[in-house]
Design an enzyme around this catalytic site. Sequence first.
Site, PDB file in Angstrom:
ATOM      1  N   GLU A  72     -20.526 -20.506   4.287  1.00 56.78           N
ATOM      2  CA  GLU A  72     -21.934 -20.165   4.464  1.00 56.78           C
ATOM      3  C   GLU A  72     -22.733 -20.688   3.267  1.00 56.78           C
ATOM      4  OE1 GLU A  72     -24.503 -16.098   5.393  1.00 56.78           O
ATOM      5  OE2 GLU A  72     -22.638 -15.933   4.247  1.00 56.78           O
ATOM      6  N   LYS A  88     -26.796 -17.603  12.823  1.00 53.14           N
ATOM      7  CA  LYS A  88     -26.182 -16.306  12.528  1.00 53.14           C
ATOM      8  C   LYS A  88     -26.899 -15.179  13.280  1.00 53.14           C
ATOM      9  CE  LYS A  88     -24.973 -13.575   8.387  1.00 53.14           C
ATOM     10  NZ  LYS A  88     -25.090 -13.558   6.901  1.00 53.14           N
ATOM     11  N   CYS A 130     -20.247 -15.018   8.420  1.00 53.66           N
ATOM     12  CA  CYS A 130     -20.184 -13.921   7.449  1.00 53.66           C
ATOM     13  C   CYS A 130     -20.285 -12.530   8.082  1.00 53.66           C
ATOM     14  CB  CYS A 130     -21.236 -14.141   6.371  1.00 53.66           C
ATOM     15  SG  CYS A 130     -20.922 -13.215   4.835  1.00 53.66           S
TER      16      CYS A 130
END
Length: 278
Positions: free
Chosen positions: A43, A118, A159
């Site tokens: 990320e 995301k 994440c």
Amino acid sequence: MTALRVALIQTRTPASAGAALAHVEPLIRQAAAGGAQLILTPEGTNFLIQNREQRQAALAPDDRDAVVLALTALAKELGVWLLIGSAIVTSGHEGDDRAANRSILIDDHGRRVASYDKLHVYDVDLPTGERWRESAAVRPGDQAVVADTPWGGLGLTVCYDIRFPQLHRALAKAGATMIAVPAAFTVPTGEAHWEVLLRARAIETGCFVLAPAQGGAHEDGRRTWGRSTVIAPWGEVIARLDNDEPGVLFADLDLDAVARARNAVPQLTHDRDFSLPA
């Protein structure tokens, strides 16, 4: 055995695109020289900046971002598939100046195969006193993505998504046999939760989980956990860096392990409708 050699790039990404590219490019070249066919970065590969004004000044659309463009050309030069774990780029939504935290998959001809924004943004108050409000700077996505690769479906996450098992189950049921989890985990949550969450998602889905991470003390003041990890579909750790230093983690995947795990415990076919508690 159907095999795939992957490489996970662990970085300590600087706060400018030029420095970030100089940091990550040699590691990608090292991964390709080591025979990796699929290479994954963490990320925030293009920069990590907490200061809002500096971050806004650094933002560009993903088709004009200097790091994304350079890594796209590098994938073609090296003849490898490359997942830019995420780049922080403009979201493209008029009236919303927040960025997108976007994974971008490039094939070995330098073509974009898929991208993913995301879904779950990191808004937390940790016991250590750390307070994060990613939603202030990042516009969350709304679309799950499974990308086609020569080795099977690759589910894309970033994440904090790791904490949402329903997303990973949906990816597996949509054809993913591998799930990418590029991350910049905080130290307290990494120490407590990183490996157990990765192993749980692999076990629940019968997928390989590929988790390249940021690690160490960054220019912008944050600290990240590192410990890039590869988990097999039965839940065992098959490769791991035991530190937060920049480096390359190789793993050879026996892709037939996906079918073995899912045949042994066919949980993806055992869904039942149920009523919620009153």
